[in-house]
Design a protein around this motif. Structure first.
Motif, PDB file in Angstrom:
ATOM      1  N   VAL A  30      17.817 -27.053   4.139  1.00 22.32           N
ATOM      2  CA  VAL A  30      18.291 -26.447   2.908  1.00 22.32           C
ATOM      3  C   VAL A  30      18.308 -27.519   1.821  1.00 22.32           C
ATOM      4  CG1 VAL A  30      20.204 -25.268   1.771  1.00 22.32           C
ATOM      5  CG2 VAL A  30      19.702 -24.801   4.166  1.00 22.32           C
ATOM      6  N   LEU A  31      17.586 -27.261   0.753  1.00 24.77           N
ATOM      7  CA  LEU A  31      17.524 -28.201  -0.369  1.00 24.77           C
ATOM      8  C   LEU A  31      18.613 -27.860  -1.378  1.00 24.77           C
ATOM      9  CD1 LEU A  31      13.662 -28.257  -0.916  1.00 24.77           C
ATOM     10  CD2 LEU A  31      15.046 -29.940   0.297  1.00 24.77           C
ATOM     11  N   SER A  32      19.166 -28.868  -2.003  1.00 25.47           N
ATOM     12  CA  SER A  32      20.197 -28.610  -3.012  1.00 25.47           C
ATOM     13  C   SER A  32      19.585 -28.288  -4.374  1.00 25.47           C
ATOM     14  CB  SER A  32      21.141 -29.814  -3.127  1.00 25.47           C
ATOM     15  OG  SER A  32      20.438 -30.948  -3.547  1.00 25.47           O
ATOM     16  N   HIS A  33      18.327 -28.648  -4.568  1.00 19.03           N
ATOM     17  CA  HIS A  33      17.641 -28.333  -5.824  1.00 19.03           C
ATOM     18  C   HIS A  33      16.811 -27.066  -5.638  1.00 19.03           C
ATOM     19  CE1 HIS A  33      18.651 -32.222  -7.575  1.00 19.03           C
ATOM     20  NE2 HIS A  33      18.300 -32.773  -6.423  1.00 19.03           N
ATOM     21  N   SER A  34      16.470 -26.444  -6.719  1.00 20.42           N
ATOM     22  CA  SER A  34      15.645 -25.237  -6.638  1.00 20.42           C
ATOM     23  C   SER A  34      14.160 -25.579  -6.545  1.00 20.42           C
ATOM     24  CB  SER A  34      15.891 -24.346  -7.861  1.00 20.42           C
ATOM     25  OG  SER A  34      15.564 -25.045  -9.041  1.00 20.42           O
ATOM     26  N   TYR A 109      12.425 -39.822 -20.056  1.00 24.03           N
ATOM     27  CA  TYR A 109      12.474 -40.818 -18.996  1.00 24.03           C
ATOM     28  C   TYR A 109      13.878 -41.098 -18.464  1.00 24.03           C
ATOM     29  CZ  TYR A 109       7.582 -42.026 -19.505  1.00 24.03           C
ATOM     30  OH  TYR A 109       6.221 -41.992 -19.516  1.00 24.03           O
ATOM     31  N   THR A 110      14.892 -41.069 -19.292  1.00 24.83           N
ATOM     32  CA  THR A 110      16.231 -41.455 -18.862  1.00 24.83           C
ATOM     33  C   THR A 110      16.778 -40.575 -17.728  1.00 24.83           C
ATOM     34  OG1 THR A 110      16.671 -42.360 -21.048  1.00 24.83           O
ATOM     35  CG2 THR A 110      18.576 -41.943 -19.645  1.00 24.83           C
ATOM     36  N   PRO A 111      16.759 -39.243 -17.828  1.00 30.46           N
ATOM     37  CA  PRO A 111      17.263 -38.449 -16.696  1.00 30.46           C
ATOM     38  C   PRO A 111      16.407 -38.598 -15.444  1.00 30.46           C
ATOM     39  CG  PRO A 111      17.025 -37.062 -18.653  1.00 30.46           C
ATOM     40  CD  PRO A 111      16.428 -38.385 -18.968  1.00 30.46           C
ATOM     41  N   GLU A 112      15.122 -38.746 -15.622  1.00 26.57           N
ATOM     42  CA  GLU A 112      14.210 -38.886 -14.474  1.00 26.57           C
ATOM     43  C   GLU A 112      14.483 -40.175 -13.699  1.00 26.57           C
ATOM     44  OE1 GLU A 112      11.391 -37.213 -12.161  1.00 26.57           O
ATOM     45  OE2 GLU A 112      12.077 -36.302 -14.019  1.00 26.57           O
ATOM     46  N   ILE A 113      14.633 -41.272 -14.402  1.00 20.54           N
ATOM     47  CA  ILE A 113      14.926 -42.551 -13.748  1.00 20.54           C
ATOM     48  C   ILE A 113      16.327 -42.524 -13.145  1.00 20.54           C
ATOM     49  CG2 ILE A 113      15.324 -45.009 -14.188  1.00 20.54           C
ATOM     50  CD1 ILE A 113      13.008 -44.867 -16.200  1.00 20.54           C
ATOM     51  N   LEU A 132      23.002 -31.683 -10.809  1.00 23.11           N
ATOM     52  CA  LEU A 132      23.100 -31.619 -12.265  1.00 23.11           C
ATOM     53  C   LEU A 132      22.042 -32.492 -12.930  1.00 23.11           C
ATOM     54  CD1 LEU A 132      24.784 -30.429 -14.580  1.00 23.11           C
ATOM     55  CD2 LEU A 132      26.195 -32.469 -14.473  1.00 23.11           C
ATOM     56  N   LEU A 133      21.855 -33.714 -12.442  1.00 23.76           N
ATOM     57  CA  LEU A 133      20.822 -34.590 -12.997  1.00 23.76           C
ATOM     58  C   LEU A 133      19.424 -34.030 -12.757  1.00 23.76           C
ATOM     59  CD1 LEU A 133      21.820 -38.313 -12.473  1.00 23.76           C
ATOM     60  CD2 LEU A 133      21.163 -37.199 -14.577  1.00 23.76           C
ATOM     61  N   GLY A 134      19.217 -33.380 -11.618  1.00 29.34           N
ATOM     62  CA  GLY A 134      17.923 -32.752 -11.344  1.00 29.34           C
ATOM     63  C   GLY A 134      17.582 -31.687 -12.367  1.00 29.34           C
ATOM     64  N   TYR A 135      18.570 -30.837 -12.668  1.00 30.52           N
ATOM     65  CA  TYR A 135      18.319 -29.792 -13.660  1.00 30.52           C
ATOM     66  C   TYR A 135      18.224 -30.358 -15.073  1.00 30.52           C
ATOM     67  CZ  TYR A 135      18.936 -26.283 -10.096  1.00 30.52           C
ATOM     68  OH  TYR A 135      18.779 -25.521  -8.976  1.00 30.52           O
ATOM     69  N   ILE A 136      18.990 -31.392 -15.354  1.00 28.39           N
ATOM     70  CA  ILE A 136      18.893 -32.028 -16.675  1.00 28.39           C
ATOM     71  C   ILE A 136      17.505 -32.629 -16.863  1.00 28.39           C
ATOM     72  CG2 ILE A 136      19.689 -34.019 -18.013  1.00 28.39           C
ATOM     73  CD1 ILE A 136      22.521 -33.371 -17.078  1.00 28.39           C
ATOM     74  N   SER A 137      16.973 -33.273 -15.816  1.00 25.95           N
ATOM     75  CA  SER A 137      15.650 -33.889 -15.954  1.00 25.95           C
ATOM     76  C   SER A 137      14.549 -32.841 -16.107  1.00 25.95           C
ATOM     77  CB  SER A 137      15.355 -34.802 -14.760  1.00 25.95           C
ATOM     78  OG  SER A 137      15.174 -34.057 -13.595  1.00 25.95           O
ATOM     79  N   LEU A 138      14.793 -31.641 -15.616  1.00 23.67           N
ATOM     80  CA  LEU A 138      13.810 -30.563 -15.805  1.00 23.67           C
ATOM     81  C   LEU A 138      13.955 -29.857 -17.149  1.00 23.67           C
ATOM     82  CD1 LEU A 138      13.635 -28.658 -12.402  1.00 23.67           C
ATOM     83  CD2 LEU A 138      11.853 -30.000 -13.488  1.00 23.67           C
ATOM     84  N   LEU A 139      15.191 -29.610 -17.564  1.00 27.02           N
ATOM     85  CA  LEU A 139      15.423 -28.760 -18.734  1.00 27.02           C
ATOM     86  C   LEU A 139      15.644 -29.500 -20.042  1.00 27.02           C
ATOM     87  CD1 LEU A 139      17.799 -26.165 -17.051  1.00 27.02           C
ATOM     88  CD2 LEU A 139      15.360 -25.925 -17.524  1.00 27.02           C
ATOM     89  N   LEU A 140      16.244 -30.675 -19.991  1.00 27.16           N
ATOM     90  CA  LEU A 140      16.588 -31.379 -21.228  1.00 27.16           C
ATOM     91  C   LEU A 140      15.389 -31.739 -22.103  1.00 27.16           C
ATOM     92  CD1 LEU A 140      19.075 -32.516 -22.765  1.00 27.16           C
ATOM     93  CD2 LEU A 140      18.499 -34.711 -21.753  1.00 27.16           C
TER      94      LEU A 140
END
Length: 166
Positions: A30-34, A109-113, A132-140
């Motif tokens: 089970v992955l925590s990210h979508s 780059y900042t959320p991804e790193i 939360l950081l995963g979704y921020i790096s995708l959506l922000l």
């Protein structure tokens, strides 16, 4: 240039699934990210993940580090050219555009790193923070890009400020 970018991505990213395939997985799948995040799938393996972790970090630093270096060098060349031939007003306009571009790059780059570092070194970090950081790096980046570039326009900037003041 497009073909070079595609080939670079294929050469760097293609080994990752093969490295993941060699693991034995016995934990819940089970992955925590979508979406399928390499670091998370890697942590599900029961085998030694040292090589995979080092390669993943190397690819992240290589791609983002090289891209950042090339972006920085291109802006240095642009600014050097603009500052040497343009008038004061044109210099300010060029600097305004460059600042907007650099803000957009930093937003990407900042959320991804941060996500990559937290997944690798943040053993005690909250799973909620990782998601939360995963979704921020995708959506922000796609959400903030229009805002970053619209702030340059005085007409739009005044309207945005008016919305927040009310």
């Amino acid at each position: 240039m497009g073909l070079v970018a595609v080939l670079r991505a294929m050469v760097i990213i293609l080994p990752l699934p093969f490295l993941l395939k060699q693991f034995r997985y016995s934990r819940a799948n089970v992955l925590s990210h979508s979406y399928c995040l390499h670091q998370e799938v890697m942590k599900m393996g029961c085998s030694d993940i040292t090589v995979n972790s080092i390669y993943g970090l190397f690819t992240k630093l290589l791609t983002m580090g090289l891209d950042s270096l090339l972006i920085f060098l291109s802006y240095v060349m642009i600014l050097k050219t603009v500052l040497s031939i343009a008038s004061h007003a044109e210099c300010l306009r060029a600097l305004n555009t460059c600042v907007s571009h650099l803000c957009a790059v930093l937003l990407f780059y900042t959320p991804e790193i941060s996500l990559s570092v937290i997944h690798r070194f943040g053993k005690g970090s909250s799973p909620l923070l990782q998601v939360l950081l995963g979704y921020i790096s995708l959506l922000l980046p796609p959400l903030m890009n229009p805002i970053v570039y619209s702030v340059k326009s005085k007409h739009l900037r005044v309207r945005i400020i008016r919305v927040f003041i009310k």
